[in-house]
Write an enzyme that holds these catalytic residues in place. Sequence first.
Site, short mmCIF file in Angstrom:
data_model
loop_
_atom_site.label_atom_id
_atom_site.label_comp_id
_atom_site.label_asym_id
_atom_site.label_seq_id
_atom_site.Cartn_x
_atom_site.Cartn_y
_atom_site.Cartn_z
N ASN A 7 101.62 30.41 16.93
CA ASN A 7 102.39 29.36 16.27
C ASN A 7 101.68 28.05 16.58
O ASN A 7 101.69 27.56 17.71
CB ASN A 7 103.83 29.33 16.80
CG ASN A 7 104.67 28.24 16.14
OD1 ASN A 7 104.20 27.14 15.91
ND2 ASN A 7 105.92 28.54 15.85
N GLU A 35 104.08 28.57 11.41
CA GLU A 35 104.39 27.14 11.36
C GLU A 35 103.15 26.32 10.98
O GLU A 35 102.79 25.36 11.65
CB GLU A 35 105.00 26.65 12.68
CG GLU A 35 105.96 25.51 12.47
CD GLU A 35 106.80 25.15 13.70
OE1 GLU A 35 107.54 24.17 13.59
OE2 GLU A 35 106.70 25.83 14.74
N TYR A 105 107.48 34.56 11.03
CA TYR A 105 108.01 33.38 11.71
C TYR A 105 109.52 33.40 11.52
O TYR A 105 110.05 32.96 10.50
CB TYR A 105 107.38 32.11 11.14
CG TYR A 105 107.89 30.82 11.73
CD1 TYR A 105 108.24 30.73 13.07
CD2 TYR A 105 108.01 29.68 10.95
CE1 TYR A 105 108.72 29.54 13.61
CE2 TYR A 105 108.47 28.48 11.47
CZ TYR A 105 108.82 28.42 12.81
OH TYR A 105 109.29 27.24 13.34
N ASP A 144 106.00 34.47 15.93
CA ASP A 144 107.03 33.76 16.67
C ASP A 144 108.37 34.32 16.21
O ASP A 144 108.87 33.97 15.15
CB ASP A 144 106.91 32.26 16.39
CG ASP A 144 108.02 31.45 17.03
OD1 ASP A 144 108.89 32.04 17.71
OD2 ASP A 144 108.04 30.22 16.84
N ASN A 146 111.16 33.93 17.83
CA ASN A 146 112.21 32.97 18.20
C ASN A 146 113.33 33.58 19.02
O ASN A 146 114.50 33.24 18.84
CB ASN A 146 112.76 32.28 16.94
CG ASN A 146 112.21 30.87 16.79
OD1 ASN A 146 112.09 30.13 17.76
ND2 ASN A 146 111.86 30.50 15.56
N ASP A 241 102.56 23.65 21.19
CA ASP A 241 103.56 23.93 22.22
C ASP A 241 103.68 25.43 22.48
O ASP A 241 104.33 25.84 23.45
CB ASP A 241 104.93 23.33 21.86
CG ASP A 241 105.41 23.69 20.46
OD1 ASP A 241 104.62 24.23 19.66
OD2 ASP A 241 106.59 23.41 20.15
N HIS A 242 103.06 26.24 21.64
CA HIS A 242 102.91 27.67 21.86
C HIS A 242 101.47 27.96 22.29
O HIS A 242 100.56 27.19 21.97
CB HIS A 242 103.18 28.48 20.59
CG HIS A 242 104.57 28.39 20.07
ND1 HIS A 242 105.45 29.45 20.09
CD2 HIS A 242 105.25 27.37 19.48
CE1 HIS A 242 106.60 29.10 19.54
NE2 HIS A 242 106.50 27.83 19.16
#
Length: 259
Positions: A7, A35, A105, A144, A146, A241-242
């Site tokens: 991601n 993303e 995603y 991802d 989530n 951030d991933h």
Amino acid sequence: MKCISWNVNGLRAIVKKGFVDIFNELDADFFCLQETKLQAGQIELDLPGYYQYWNYAEKKGYSGTAIFTKHPALNVQLGMGIDEHDQEGRLITLEYDDFYFITCYTPNSQSELKRLDYRMKWEDDFRDYVNELSLTKSVIICGDLNVAHKEIDLKNWKTNRKNAGFSDEERQKMTDLLNSGFTDTFRHFYPDVTGVYSWWSYRFNARKNNAGWRIDYFLTSNDFVEYLEDAQILTDVLGSDHCPVQLTFNLADKSDSIN
């Protein structure tokens, strides 16, 4: 075969942070993004030797997925064929001789779980979709997703019990997916490893303090596990951030392997 899923939280931004160098260094057979946050024509990546498959969200600057692979697919499907779910560019399925390869995603349930009802519908429909595919051949899922499935999969689980990504409802849907015939490949190889995460908030020095979550996965249908070699989380790779997650498998002993 080496497979990477990442991601990137905005592909145009991460390209400025050395994405192409990282891409070339990792030298994967399949390199999947979530993303991407762009529309067709907003970026042109020169990736010699790779076929590029993209799925864009209708909303500008939002969601989006891509797969870059050295192996041309027999067939390509964008989305799962359900209009309610196919507006946000969240799913790509590539078909090969011996398996389907999917990047996903999964929708975030958002603050106060305001999108949880939709998330539950997505989860049920996605599970039905991949289970239907698995009737034909093996399925590899990355992305991802989530959700941190177990308490071991995030640093501060006690304070996140009712938050997006660690709600009881989301965790149960992951359990249901795995119980329907899929394997969490990282936990297959490392069932008890702690402190290894794939996402950290940009706030509170979370990455520096390793206050993270493992929400990025490679799953495979159970009949594919015998071909797996390893699963890794590449925590040293920066830019988003991933961090990327990695799966390696070997079909050398399987006849009629990848085309």
